[in-house]
Every structure is written in C-alpha cells, then in structure tokens.
Scaffold this active site. Structure first.
Site, PDB file in Angstrom:
ATOM      1  N   LEU A  24       9.093  65.234 -67.159  1.00  0.00           N
ATOM      2  CA  LEU A  24      10.331  64.732 -67.771  1.00  0.00           C
ATOM      3  C   LEU A  24      10.073  63.546 -68.685  1.00  0.00           C
ATOM      4  CD1 LEU A  24      13.751  64.181 -66.099  1.00  0.00           C
ATOM      5  CD2 LEU A  24      12.626  62.215 -67.152  1.00  0.00           C
ATOM      6  N   LEU A  25      10.661  63.597 -69.850  1.00  0.00           N
ATOM      7  CA  LEU A  25      10.591  62.487 -70.821  1.00  0.00           C
ATOM      8  C   LEU A  25      11.953  61.804 -70.856  1.00  0.00           C
ATOM      9  CD1 LEU A  25       9.431  62.759 -74.520  1.00  0.00           C
ATOM     10  CD2 LEU A  25      11.840  62.321 -74.012  1.00  0.00           C
ATOM     11  N   ASN A  26      11.944  60.453 -70.966  1.00  0.00           N
ATOM     12  CA  ASN A  26      13.206  59.794 -71.346  1.00  0.00           C
ATOM     13  C   ASN A  26      12.973  58.796 -72.472  1.00  0.00           C
ATOM     14  OD1 ASN A  26      12.333  58.747 -68.599  1.00  0.00           O
ATOM     15  ND2 ASN A  26      13.917  57.257 -68.900  1.00  0.00           N
ATOM     16  N   ASP A  27      13.282  57.532 -72.324  1.00  0.00           N
ATOM     17  CA  ASP A  27      13.398  56.611 -73.469  1.00  0.00           C
ATOM     18  C   ASP A  27      12.171  56.547 -74.387  1.00  0.00           C
ATOM     19  OD1 ASP A  27      15.238  56.036 -71.510  1.00  0.00           O
ATOM     20  OD2 ASP A  27      14.655  53.956 -71.279  1.00  0.00           O
ATOM     21  N   ARG A 145      15.811  44.474 -67.338  1.00  0.00           N
ATOM     22  CA  ARG A 145      14.716  45.331 -67.830  1.00  0.00           C
ATOM     23  C   ARG A 145      14.812  45.629 -69.328  1.00  0.00           C
ATOM     24  NH1 ARG A 145      17.669  48.334 -64.126  1.00  0.00           N
ATOM     25  NH2 ARG A 145      19.057  49.882 -65.067  1.00  0.00           N
TER      26      ARG A 145
HETATM   27  C1  FRU Z   1      17.102  54.013 -69.530  1.00  0.00           C
HETATM   28  C2  FRU Z   1      16.245  53.525 -68.371  1.00  0.00           C
HETATM   29  C3  FRU Z   1      15.726  52.131 -68.622  1.00  0.00           C
HETATM   30  C4  FRU Z   1      14.498  52.083 -67.754  1.00  0.00           C
HETATM   31  C5  FRU Z   1      13.964  53.493 -67.903  1.00  0.00           C
HETATM   32  C6  FRU Z   1      13.296  54.040 -66.687  1.00  0.00           C
HETATM   33  O1  FRU Z   1      17.153  55.391 -69.620  1.00  0.00           O
HETATM   34  O2  FRU Z   1      16.953  53.594 -67.160  1.00  0.00           O
HETATM   35  O3  FRU Z   1      16.653  51.102 -68.342  1.00  0.00           O
HETATM   36  O4  FRU Z   1      13.590  51.114 -68.178  1.00  0.00           O
HETATM   37  O5  FRU Z   1      15.068  54.311 -68.243  1.00  0.00           O
HETATM   38  O6  FRU Z   1      12.717  55.282 -66.966  1.00  0.00           O
END
Ligand code: FRU
Length: 474
Positions: A24-27, A145
């Site tokens: 899974l990819l996010n930010d 964060r």
């Molecule tokens: C946003 C978030 C950030 C955190 C990261 C963790 O999508 O929740 O606040 O640093 O993703 O993957």
C-alpha cells in the site's frame, strides 16, 4: 456493476501514475529536485495492502516520464521510528539531500512522535541522524507529525501538523538556526475550525501569495461542503505574519489527500497528492497485491485569487496520434470512433446555449461508466462514480464559476481519473475500477450543447524501472 468483488485482474495498474510494486502506498514525501532528477518518496507498506509500519518508498526521474524505483530510502526499526517512518519533507543544502520525517512509536495505546533527520550524498542511500525535535510543546498532543522544512534568510523553518490539548487541529511553526534545536514560533492556523487534526502541511509562494496546504481531519458539516471527512485544502496570505484567508478545497473528488509540492529547477512548483484517503476501504486492486497511487504531477499557478493545478506539460510527450474537432453542435448522444481508451487525455471547450446540462461518460462499457455532469444552471460539476466498476462509488460536487462555457482537461490512466476544470481552479480526482473492455467516451446533451473545441490523445507511458524490492528489511 458497482460492488462486485472480482478475482485478480491486473488491468488497473496505472501506466503513468506512480503506484507501489506491491503493498500500500499513501502520502507523497520529501519531494525535491536533486542531482538532475525529480525525487518522489512516498509512504509505503511493502508487506501488506494495509496501513502499518511505513517506510519511505522512492522513485526518481530526470523528466517526470521515465521513472526508476529505488530501494526504500528509510525503513522503520530504531527506537525513535520503530512503528513507522511517517511523512515528512526534503531539502537540498550544501550538495546533500536532507530529509526530516516523523518517527512513529507505539507503546501500547500511547503514541510518541519524534521529528527525525536523515541525510544523503547521492540521493539514494540515507543515513539516519535521529530525532531533532523529541516532543510536542506542552499545549499539544502527540498527534504531532509531517514536518515540512524550508530555509530562508532567517534560518530553518518547520510547519508541523498538530492537535491542541482541547482536541482541535492546527499547524505549528518552528524555527531553528541549526536544524537541531527547534523553538516554537506560533500557530499558522490560530482558528479552532480545522477539524481534530491537521495533517501534511506544505508551504509555497506563488507570485506574491504565500500558500499553506493542509489536510484537516474530521470536517464534515454544513460549513464544510467538501466530499471527504478528510479533506485537502489551501489557504493564502499576502506576506509572512499576516492571517491566512478562508480555506478552499484543493480537490473536490473522492480520492485525493496529503498533497505536497516540489520546487523545480526553473522555480516552478509541482504538486503530487495521494489518490486515496485515510478512511477508504480496501481498493479492488488489493486482489492484484497493490493499493493506491500518486496523482499525476501538477503544475501550480496563481490565477485571479485562486490556485490553479494543471497536468504538468512534460506529460504532453506521452501523447499519441490525436483527434482535433471544432465547432460541432450536439443534441442527444455524441461519440467519435477515435475517442476512447483507458490511458488518454481529453480537452473540451463546451458551450451550453440554453443553460441545459451535459454529461460526459467515461470508461463506458456494458456494465459500467463514470459520469461527469456539467450543470450550467447551478454552476456545478458532478462526478458520479457509483457505476464506475468494482468499488463503492459516490457523487462528488464542485462549484464552478457561473456562465455558459466550460473548459475541461481530463487525464485517464486505467484506474485513475483527474478532472481539471475552469483553467485548473476546480479539480476532482477519483480512482475507478472499470471492466477492462469499458473503454468508451461519449457525451449526452440535454439541450443545445456546442463543442467549441475537442482535443483527444491516447497516452503511451514508459514502463517504470522496478528495483524496489531490493534492500527491504523483513
Ligand atoms: C496522512 C498520514 C500522515 C502520516 C502518514 C502515515 O495520510 O496519516 O499524517 O504521517 O499518513 O502513513
């Protein structure tokens, strides 16, 4: 039809959007231009299609077209990042690439957030330097964060997502002369109407406007008419110290979050976002072992008091043989034999002489379609993904400038759709999971619609060089 749960299909992986090799990819994180390449890091759980202990995945490109995946830049494991190397940013200084990220540590139910440094000489291999900011100031919780670093005549600065002890969200501003000792300068968002937490702040200057991008969480209400409880928005001000204006939605679509910008070699600002959102259920592509992707790179500009996002012009190199049409009146249904496909770009200038509505059907097949409706009478765009394919969909609404004309630019890339309307001041992003043979594109006019201009190109992407599984810790 919507809501079906197919076996693995393999036809949803985007061709020119960055997606994870597996997991899974996010930010997007740490976006910088360094040693002649655009570096795009991203939150990545390579071990499962689920949120978990994230590492920093890493891709780079000399031209935004030809991408190489590198081994992960940062992986969790130290006492200060044992449960994830969370989001952060990059800065080039003295020929080295500096990263600052949030070390996430879970101690039962207790969360610790350390803001940590790492550095690299070659942009590929990073040395962790440990925490530079160990805890939040007394009036804030450990929801602290996503440091965004910048430097000016006055020293180093950080914007950090934070939550006040009273449970409201804000963005904090820290200052340091050395990168190692940080002092709080204040809140960039003093109001109490920014949800319960603001994630992923980003700052940039366009012309003479300073922009703050941020993601307020838990904002669904009458005063916040945006589609997602976790929204991404921007606010701007004339100069340092002034109060930021009322926020605007950065993207009205169902799948866009955590945008970050890169300051390019020609002074330009390029934005990527995560085409997903925190509260989202599993995507159908989990059956193929991967989930989520980044948006296309978007070039930013400031237009008449609004942020404009447009597909980066570098993407024009992907265009195949195009179709160009002008001045066509349409009544009822309209289609063109050469206008279809799963990876394509469509530009449309429409006029509604009698203010009647017009619908654009995309990825249209026997069992599915995605519908973008222009309602000139109420000056709205509606994106309906309820029948897009194998995922729960919804209707997203975006307000348009009023008038009888609409200018649209669309990017389709297998499971992504990005809509740039009104010169990029109104944007909607969605992930769709259509059947492989649903390739149609058509228009349905409810009254007198005139195509002033239509330009269409199939897009042919270069394959991403994948080498990222190397160097993963178990
Ligand atoms: C946003 C978030 C950030 C955190 C990261 C963790 O999508 O929740 O606040 O640093 O993703 O993957």
């Amino acid at each position: 039809m919507s809501n079906k749960h197919p076996a693995a299909t393999g036809n949803w992986r985007p061709a020119f959007h960055l997606s994870p090799p597996q997991g899974l990819l996010n930010d997007p994180n740490g976006l910088v231009y360094f040693t002649g390449r655009y570096h795009v890091f991203f939150q990545w759980n390579p071990h499962a299609c689920a949120h978990g202990p994230k590492c920093w995945g890493h891709a780079s490109s000399p031209d935004l077209l030809d991408w190489t995946m590198h081994p992960p830049a940062l992986q969790p494991g130290e006492w200060y990042d044992s449960h994830g190397c969370y989001s952060g940013s990059g800065w080039v200084m003295d020929g080295r690439l500096w990263l600052i990220y949030t070390g996430n540590v879970r101690d039962g139910e207790v969360r610790h957030s350390y803001q940590c440094l790492a550095v690299s000489d070659d942009g590929i291999h990073f040395t962790k330097l440990g925490p530079a900011l160990e805890k939040p100031p007394a009036s804030y919780t450990s929801h602290f964060r996503d440091p965004r670093l910048w430097r000016d005549w006055d020293g180093f600065h950080l914007a950090l997502g934070a939550q006040r002890n009273n449970g409201s969200g804000t963005v904090l501003h820290f200052h340091s002369a050395t990168l190692q000792h940080w002092t709080l300068r204040g809140e960039l968002l003093p109001g109490s109407d920014n949800g319960y937490m603001c994630e992923c702040p980003d700052l940039l200057t366009l012309q003479d406007r300073q922009l703050l991008l941020f993601c307020p969480q838990g904002q669904a209400g009458a005063d916040w008419p945006w589609p997602n409880a976790n929204a991404s928005c921007y606010t701007s001000r004339q100069q340092d110290g002034a109060v930021f204006d009322r926020p605007h939605a950065l993207d009205y679509g169902p799948d866009f979050y955590a945008p970050q910008t890169l300051h390019g070699p020609h002074g330009e600002h390029i934005l990527w976002g995560w085409m997903g959102r925190p509260e989202q259920p599993d995507t159908p592509s989990v059956a193929d072992g991967w989930s989520h992707c980044l948006s296309a790179p978007r070039l930013l500009s400031w237009r008449d008091g609004l942020l404009s996002q447009q597909p980066h012009p570098a993407l024009q190199a992907l265009r195949g043989k195009g179709v160009l049409l002008t001045d066509q009146a349409i009544h009822g249904d309209w289609q063109h034999a050469a206008v279809h496909g799963e990876c394509s770009e469509l530009q449309l200038n429409l006029r509604s002489t009698d203010a009647s509505a017009c619908h654009l059907l995309l990825r249209q097949g026997q069992h599915c379609h995605t519908r973008l409706s222009w309602l000139p009478a109420t000056a709205e765009l509606l994106l309906d993904t309820r029948h897009s394919g194998s995922a729960e969909g919804r209707i997203s609404r975006a307000p348009l400038p009023s008038g009888k004309r609409l200018q649209l630019q669309l990017l389709l890339d297998r499971s992504t759709l990005e809509v740039f309307a009104a010169d990029g001041t109104v944007v909607l992003s969605a992930c769709i999971f259509p059947d492989a043979d649903a390739q149609g594109i058509s228009l349905q006019a409810e009254g007198d619609i005139h195509i002033e201009q239509l330009a269409f190109w199939p897009l042919n992407a270069k394959p991403v060089h994948m080498s990222s599984a190397e160097g993963l810790t178990a």
